[in-house]
Design a protein around this motif. Structure first.
Motif, PDB file in Angstrom:
ATOM      1  N   LEU A 155       8.514   5.985   2.820  1.00 34.10           N
ATOM      2  CA  LEU A 155       8.608   6.639   1.510  1.00 34.10           C
ATOM      3  C   LEU A 155       7.991   5.791   0.406  1.00 34.10           C
ATOM      4  N   ASN A 156       8.189   4.476   0.467  1.00 36.89           N
ATOM      5  CA  ASN A 156       7.579   3.600  -0.539  1.00 36.89           C
ATOM      6  C   ASN A 156       6.058   3.653  -0.456  1.00 36.89           C
ATOM      7  N   ILE A 157       5.522   3.622   0.747  1.00 33.94           N
ATOM      8  CA  ILE A 157       4.062   3.660   0.904  1.00 33.94           C
ATOM      9  C   ILE A 157       3.508   4.986   0.396  1.00 33.94           C
ATOM     10  N   LEU A 158       4.192   6.077   0.695  1.00 28.80           N
ATOM     11  CA  LEU A 158       3.717   7.387   0.254  1.00 28.80           C
ATOM     12  C   LEU A 158       3.768   7.543  -1.262  1.00 28.80           C
ATOM     13  N   SER A 159       4.554   6.707  -1.935  1.00 20.49           N
ATOM     14  CA  SER A 159       4.623   6.775  -3.395  1.00 20.49           C
ATOM     15  C   SER A 159       3.462   6.044  -4.069  1.00 20.49           C
ATOM     16  N   TYR A 185       1.245   6.326   9.342  1.00 20.01           N
ATOM     17  CA  TYR A 185       2.258   6.366  10.413  1.00 20.01           C
ATOM     18  C   TYR A 185       2.038   5.254  11.436  1.00 20.01           C
ATOM     19  N   SER A 186       0.793   5.018  11.806  1.00 19.54           N
ATOM     20  CA  SER A 186       0.479   3.951  12.773  1.00 19.54           C
ATOM     21  C   SER A 186       0.837   2.587  12.199  1.00 19.54           C
ATOM     22  N   PHE A 187       0.519   2.372  10.924  1.00 20.85           N
ATOM     23  CA  PHE A 187       0.847   1.113  10.263  1.00 20.85           C
ATOM     24  C   PHE A 187       2.356   0.865  10.278  1.00 20.85           C
ATOM     25  N   ILE A 188       3.131   1.885   9.922  1.00 16.93           N
ATOM     26  CA  ILE A 188       4.593   1.759   9.896  1.00 16.93           C
ATOM     27  C   ILE A 188       5.125   1.441  11.293  1.00 16.93           C
ATOM     28  N   ASP A 189       4.605   2.134  12.304  1.00 20.00           N
ATOM     29  CA  ASP A 189       5.049   1.884  13.683  1.00 20.00           C
ATOM     30  C   ASP A 189       4.782   0.445  14.103  1.00 20.00           C
ATOM     31  N   ILE A 190       3.610  -0.069  13.756  1.00 21.24           N
ATOM     32  CA  ILE A 190       3.238  -1.437  14.147  1.00 21.24           C
ATOM     33  C   ILE A 190       4.059  -2.464  13.387  1.00 21.24           C
ATOM     34  N   ILE A 191       4.131  -2.340  12.073  1.00 20.76           N
ATOM     35  CA  ILE A 191       4.781  -3.371  11.255  1.00 20.76           C
ATOM     36  C   ILE A 191       6.283  -3.444  11.513  1.00 20.76           C
ATOM     37  N   ASN A 192       6.888  -2.329  11.905  1.00 20.53           N
ATOM     38  CA  ASN A 192       8.328  -2.331  12.182  1.00 20.53           C
ATOM     39  C   ASN A 192       8.681  -2.977  13.512  1.00 20.53           C
ATOM     40  N   TYR A 202      -2.311 -12.957   3.335  1.00 27.98           N
ATOM     41  CA  TYR A 202      -2.677 -11.783   2.553  1.00 27.98           C
ATOM     42  C   TYR A 202      -3.777 -11.015   3.271  1.00 27.98           C
ATOM     43  N   ALA A 203      -3.800  -9.714   3.106  1.00 30.18           N
ATOM     44  CA  ALA A 203      -4.874  -8.886   3.648  1.00 30.18           C
ATOM     45  C   ALA A 203      -4.990  -7.628   2.799  1.00 30.18           C
ATOM     46  N   LEU A 204      -6.206  -7.112   2.664  1.00 28.33           N
ATOM     47  CA  LEU A 204      -6.411  -5.824   2.011  1.00 28.33           C
ATOM     48  C   LEU A 204      -6.362  -4.750   3.083  1.00 28.33           C
ATOM     49  N   ILE A 205      -5.646  -3.679   2.789  1.00 33.24           N
ATOM     50  CA  ILE A 205      -5.551  -2.574   3.729  1.00 33.24           C
ATOM     51  C   ILE A 205      -5.939  -1.280   3.031  1.00 33.24           C
ATOM     52  N   LYS A 206      -6.462  -0.351   3.802  1.00 33.77           N
ATOM     53  CA  LYS A 206      -6.863   0.960   3.271  1.00 33.77           C
ATOM     54  C   LYS A 206      -6.439   2.011   4.266  1.00 33.77           C
ATOM     55  N   PHE A 207      -5.716   3.002   3.795  1.00 38.24           N
ATOM     56  CA  PHE A 207      -5.283   4.114   4.626  1.00 38.24           C
ATOM     57  C   PHE A 207      -6.242   5.282   4.396  1.00 38.24           C
ATOM     58  N   VAL A 239       5.215  -3.516  -6.540  1.00 35.04           N
ATOM     59  CA  VAL A 239       5.433  -4.235  -5.280  1.00 35.04           C
ATOM     60  C   VAL A 239       6.461  -3.435  -4.489  1.00 35.04           C
ATOM     61  N   ILE A 240       6.093  -3.083  -3.240  1.00 31.76           N
ATOM     62  CA  ILE A 240       6.996  -2.283  -2.420  1.00 31.76           C
ATOM     63  C   ILE A 240       7.200  -2.932  -1.056  1.00 31.76           C
ATOM     64  N   ASN A 241       8.239  -2.490  -0.378  1.00 30.86           N
ATOM     65  CA  ASN A 241       8.518  -2.914   0.982  1.00 30.86           C
ATOM     66  C   ASN A 241       7.525  -2.195   1.903  1.00 30.86           C
ATOM     67  N   ALA A 242       6.721  -2.958   2.638  1.00 34.83           N
ATOM     68  CA  ALA A 242       5.682  -2.374   3.483  1.00 34.83           C
ATOM     69  C   ALA A 242       6.241  -1.677   4.715  1.00 34.83           C
ATOM     70  N   LYS A 243       7.523  -1.853   5.009  1.00 35.01           N
ATOM     71  CA  LYS A 243       8.131  -1.207   6.168  1.00 35.01           C
ATOM     72  C   LYS A 243       8.705   0.168   5.830  1.00 35.01           C
ATOM     73  N   SER A 244       8.598   0.584   4.581  1.00 30.87           N
ATOM     74  CA  SER A 244       9.195   1.840   4.132  1.00 30.87           C
ATOM     75  C   SER A 244       8.131   2.928   3.982  1.00 30.87           C
TER      76      SER A 244
END
Length: 67
Positions: free
Chosen positions: A43-47, A15-22, A3-8, A36-41
């Motif tokens: 659109l989900n993160i932006l919601s 965008y950097s997070f998505i590039d790295i995690i994918n 687990y980790a806490l993240i802050k954008f 609970v959302i898919n961290a690779k998406s």
């Protein structure tokens, strides 16, 4: 599982997070309250409410590489 806490702080952070995690196989989820959302998406993160820290769940053997 890790687990980790993240802050954008900006859209570039998202965008950097998505590039790295994918780049890594595995299951990654972000939790914000009851959502609970898919961290690779993107659109989900932006919601999500990005003004608060979010809990990232990493279920992968590559968790140490990502963090």
């Amino acid at each position: 599982m890790c687990y980790a806490l993240i802050k954008f702080n900006s859209m570039n952070d998202v965008y950097s997070f998505i590039d790295i995690i994918n780049q890594f196989p595995g299951d990654y989820e972000i939790i914000d309250g009851h959502h609970v959302i898919n961290a690779k998406s993107l659109l989900n993160i932006l919601s999500m409410n990005l003004s608060n820290p979010l809990k990232l769940i990493l279920d992968s053997e590559h968790a140490d590489d990502i963090l």
